[in-house]
Design a protein around this motif. Structure first.
Motif, mmCIF file in Angstrom:
data_model
loop_
_atom_site.group_PDB
_atom_site.id
_atom_site.type_symbol
_atom_site.label_atom_id
_atom_site.label_comp_id
_atom_site.label_asym_id
_atom_site.label_seq_id
_atom_site.Cartn_x
_atom_site.Cartn_y
_atom_site.Cartn_z
ATOM 1 N N PHE A 1 0.875 -1.166 0.000
ATOM 2 C CA PHE A 1 0.000 0.000 0.000
ATOM 3 C C PHE A 1 0.913 1.217 0.000
ATOM 4 O O PHE A 1 2.135 1.103 0.096
ATOM 5 N N GLY A 2 0.350 2.394 -0.146
ATOM 6 C CA GLY A 2 1.158 3.599 -0.040
ATOM 7 C C GLY A 2 1.468 4.297 -1.341
ATOM 8 O O GLY A 2 1.941 5.436 -1.332
ATOM 9 N N THR A 3 1.216 3.646 -2.491
ATOM 10 C CA THR A 3 1.383 4.289 -3.789
ATOM 11 C C THR A 3 0.163 3.980 -4.649
ATOM 12 O O THR A 3 -0.624 3.073 -4.347
ATOM 13 N N ALA A 4 0.023 4.717 -5.738
ATOM 14 C CA ALA A 4 -1.123 4.524 -6.628
ATOM 15 C C ALA A 4 -1.100 3.163 -7.307
ATOM 16 O O ALA A 4 -2.143 2.669 -7.748
ATOM 17 N N SER A 5 0.072 2.532 -7.391
ATOM 18 C CA SER A 5 0.174 1.228 -8.058
ATOM 19 C C SER A 5 0.220 0.066 -7.069
ATOM 20 O O SER A 5 0.421 -1.079 -7.475
ATOM 21 N N SER A 6 0.030 0.346 -5.783
ATOM 22 C CA SER A 6 0.092 -0.707 -4.766
ATOM 23 C C SER A 6 -1.131 -1.610 -4.819
ATOM 24 O O SER A 6 -2.144 -1.285 -5.456
ATOM 25 N N GLU B 1 -9.660 -4.787 -7.491
ATOM 26 C CA GLU B 1 -11.116 -4.663 -7.399
ATOM 27 C C GLU B 1 -11.495 -3.540 -6.443
ATOM 28 O O GLU B 1 -10.805 -3.280 -5.462
ATOM 29 N N THR B 2 -12.626 -2.892 -6.747
ATOM 30 C CA THR B 2 -13.097 -1.821 -5.881
ATOM 31 C C THR B 2 -13.571 -2.387 -4.550
ATOM 32 O O THR B 2 -14.387 -3.316 -4.521
ATOM 33 N N LEU B 3 -13.061 -1.813 -3.462
ATOM 34 C CA LEU B 3 -13.478 -2.259 -2.130
ATOM 35 C C LEU B 3 -14.564 -1.354 -1.562
ATOM 36 O O LEU B 3 -15.601 -1.829 -1.088
ATOM 37 N N VAL B 4 -14.346 -0.036 -1.597
ATOM 38 C CA VAL B 4 -15.309 0.893 -1.006
ATOM 39 C C VAL B 4 -15.097 2.286 -1.591
ATOM 40 O O VAL B 4 -13.966 2.677 -1.904
ATOM 41 N N GLU B 5 -16.192 3.020 -1.766
ATOM 42 C CA GLU B 5 -16.094 4.404 -2.225
ATOM 43 C C GLU B 5 -15.641 5.293 -1.069
ATOM 44 O O GLU B 5 -16.121 5.161 0.058
ATOM 45 N N VAL B 6 -14.726 6.183 -1.357
ATOM 46 C CA VAL B 6 -14.211 7.080 -0.328
ATOM 47 C C VAL B 6 -15.338 7.907 0.290
ATOM 48 O O VAL B 6 -15.345 8.164 1.497
ATOM 49 N N ALA B 7 -16.303 8.303 -0.506
ATOM 50 C CA ALA B 7 -17.404 9.132 -0.014
ATOM 51 C C ALA B 7 -18.224 8.438 1.068
ATOM 52 O O ALA B 7 -18.946 9.104 1.819
ATOM 53 N N ARG B 8 -18.126 7.124 1.170
ATOM 54 C CA ARG B 8 -18.881 6.376 2.165
ATOM 55 C C ARG B 8 -18.137 6.243 3.498
ATOM 56 O O ARG B 8 -18.689 5.687 4.445
ATOM 57 N N LEU B 9 -16.924 6.750 3.556
ATOM 58 C CA LEU B 9 -16.123 6.622 4.765
ATOM 59 C C LEU B 9 -16.332 7.831 5.676
ATOM 60 O O LEU B 9 -16.140 8.978 5.244
ATOM 61 N N PRO B 10 -16.700 7.626 6.930
ATOM 62 C CA PRO B 10 -16.833 8.751 7.858
ATOM 63 C C PRO B 10 -15.520 9.491 8.075
ATOM 64 O O PRO B 10 -15.518 10.694 8.322
ATOM 65 N N ARG B 11 -14.400 8.788 8.006
ATOM 66 C CA ARG B 11 -13.078 9.394 8.159
ATOM 67 C C ARG B 11 -12.353 9.315 6.827
ATOM 68 O O ARG B 11 -12.042 8.222 6.336
ATOM 69 N N ALA C 1 -4.911 0.741 -2.769
ATOM 70 C CA ALA C 1 -4.642 2.112 -3.214
ATOM 71 C C ALA C 1 -5.943 2.881 -3.373
ATOM 72 O O ALA C 1 -7.028 2.290 -3.518
ATOM 73 N N VAL C 2 -5.827 4.202 -3.369
ATOM 74 C CA VAL C 2 -6.962 5.078 -3.622
ATOM 75 C C VAL C 2 -6.896 5.526 -5.079
ATOM 76 O O VAL C 2 -5.929 6.158 -5.497
ATOM 77 N N ASP D 1 -6.233 9.233 6.913
ATOM 78 C CA ASP D 1 -7.263 8.220 7.141
ATOM 79 C C ASP D 1 -7.317 7.228 5.981
ATOM 80 O O ASP D 1 -7.482 6.015 6.190
ATOM 81 N N LEU D 2 -7.193 7.732 4.763
ATOM 82 C CA LEU D 2 -7.228 6.846 3.595
ATOM 83 C C LEU D 2 -5.988 5.960 3.550
ATOM 84 O O LEU D 2 -6.061 4.784 3.157
ATOM 85 N N HIS D 3 -4.866 6.515 3.964
ATOM 86 C CA HIS D 3 -3.637 5.714 4.063
ATOM 87 C C HIS D 3 -3.842 4.567 5.047
ATOM 88 O O HIS D 3 -3.515 3.406 4.756
ATOM 89 N N ASN D 4 -4.404 4.890 6.212
ATOM 90 C CA ASN D 4 -4.664 3.855 7.218
ATOM 91 C C ASN D 4 -5.683 2.832 6.715
ATOM 92 O O ASN D 4 -5.559 1.632 6.990
ATOM 93 N N ALA D 5 -6.690 3.298 5.993
ATOM 94 C CA ALA D 5 -7.720 2.394 5.473
ATOM 95 C C ALA D 5 -7.122 1.399 4.490
ATOM 96 O O ALA D 5 -7.471 0.205 4.502
ATOM 97 N N CYS D 6 -6.222 1.861 3.638
ATOM 98 C CA CYS D 6 -5.566 0.955 2.686
ATOM 99 C C CYS D 6 -4.730 -0.090 3.420
ATOM 100 O O CYS D 6 -4.760 -1.285 3.084
#
Length: 441
Positions: free
Chosen positions: A237-242, A256-266, A245-246, A271-276
């Protein structure tokens, strides 16, 4: 690994971890000797309850050397400095140094997900445990209120998600998680470790004993972490090619898509780094995508980590008291366009000049023992004011803040000058803020 007949175990320092260790040893009939530099009455009672006695530290070098030779192994309390005389005595006597992780490994063989890093450990540990708890049962342990040696007493969890501090990792001899993540690296804990390199090696120890079927979760965007990546199975994780990634407004995992960022409270950048990272760990440990998604979508953050504590028409006030390094402050400040920063406390040997790299900081209120260093970091560049207590800091910050700015307590230092813990510091800050803006404390 040492056994119960190899001699008593020497516990040095009787905080939460070694109290749990003593209780675990007592339940198993293992002999131990407990020593503390400043024995407290409640610690003495805890040792008595475990079947032992708490002794004052030996006063002479000769007494200490004899004690080390008598014991089969040495378990220093997490946070005992590498340069402490007991560490030197153990090395000189050839006494085996262990951590609570080693004892847990000897007593329990359930799978472990280990998470280390300078920042984000508790958040990622919490997310991974939540994802695994939905399907297989998991509990978070380690560098929190539940030491691993206490957690394993519960037969229910299928997996332990362990927040692994550098203090424990540096002194572990056989700790082998099945999934091990290193989130990031920045200088820290130089009041304990002898050098930045020693701190980095302690962190890298999370991967030391991985086997061919185990998985390393690697921050590919961090040069220190990436340079020490082990061979074998990995998720990045940590890069766009990991692997995690976001991209295009979503968190993607293994294509594969896991979750839309807009659906995350944080969803601040960190926060996105931690989520990945959490998604990679949970997946490697066998969590279903739906369970990982649900954990991310329900997570609203942890106390004292960029926590919104008050809001007025003009400003929002945030408690980031857990930020005890300059890099943590940079991450928090980077979530905003413009910030009034409250920073300072007790420095733990770090270069506070790095705070000046927070481009969003427009004005600063310096507090605590390190106020002079904080002032020096920003001198001549941005307005800096000193405060002698938290009430004063909040009042000055309110005067400095412009409409629309965030006001952020993100100290970059420990709390041990004014407070007993970062929690106490954050709670006091929040109560002062709420009183100042007219909200109920």
């Amino acid at each position: 690994m040492i056994g119960p007949t190899d001699g008593p175990l020497l516990l040095w320092g009787v905080g939460a971890t070694n109290r749990a260790v003593a209780a675990a040893l007592g339940r198993r009939g293992w002999e131990f000797i407990a020593v503390d530099d400043a024995p407290a009455p409640e610690a003495q009672q805890a040792m008595a309850d475990a079947g032992g006695v708490l002794h004052p530290a030996p006063s002479s070098t000769e007494e200490l050397a004899a004690l080390m030779r008598r014991c089969g192994a040495f378990l220093p309390t997490p946070g005992l400095a590498d340069g402490h005389r007991a560490m030197h005595a153990a090395a000189t006597a050839g006494t085996v140094i262990l951590s609570e992780f080693d004892l847990a490994a000897a007593w329990d063989d359930r799978p472990i997900v280990a998470v280390t890093g300078t920042n984000g450990k508790t958040t990622v540990t919490t997310l991974v445990a939540a994802a695994l708890r939905r399907s297989a049962g998991a509990v978070a342990a380690g560098n929190n209120e539940l030491p691993l040696v206490a957690a394993i007493e519960d037969p229910a969890p299928a997996t332990f998600v362990v927040e692994a501090s550098s203090f424990r990792l540096a002194r572990s001899r056989c700790f082998r998680p099945q999934v091990a993540a290193w989130l990031n690296f920045a200088p820290d804990h130089l009041d304990v470790h002898v050098s930045v390199e020693a701190y980095a090696e302690a962190k890298a120890a999370v991967w030391r004993h991985l086997g061919p079927d185990d998985t390393a979760v690697v921050n590919e965007g961090d040069p220190v972490v990436s340079a020490r990546r082990p061979s074998g199975r990995q998720l990045g994780f940590g890069t766009a090619s990991s692997d995690a990634a976001v991209l295009d407004g979503s968190i993607w995992l293994c294509g594969e898509t896991l979750v839309e960022v807009a659906r995350l409270p944080r969803r601040f950048p960190h926060d996105l780094h931690n989520a990945c990272a959490a998604a990679a760990c949970a997946t490697a440990a066998g969590a279903a995508a739906a369970d990982t998604r649900a954990a991310l979508e329900s997570f609203r953050g942890l106390p004292h980590r960029l926590e919104l504590v008050a809001q007025t028409e003009a400003n929002r006030w945030y408690d980031d008291s857990k930020a005890t390094t300059p890099d943590a402050v940079l991450a928090a400040a980077g979530a905003f366009e413009s910030v009034v920063l409250i920073a300072g406390g007790r420095n733990k040997g770090l270069d506070l000049r790095r705070l000046a790299g927070a481009a969003s900081v427009r004005a600063v209120v310096a507090i605590g023992e390190a106020a002079g260093e904080v002032c020096g970091a920003f001198a001549g560049d941005r307005p800096v004011h000193r405060a002698t207590n938290m009430e004063g800091a909040v009042a000055v910050a309110a005067e400095l803040a412009r409409r629309g700015e965030a006001i952020l307590l993100s100290p970059g230092c420990t709390s041990f000058d004014w407070y007993g813990s970062y929690q106490q510091r954050g709670e006091h800050y929040a109560s002062v803020v709420r009183a100042a803006v007219g909200e109920e404390a």
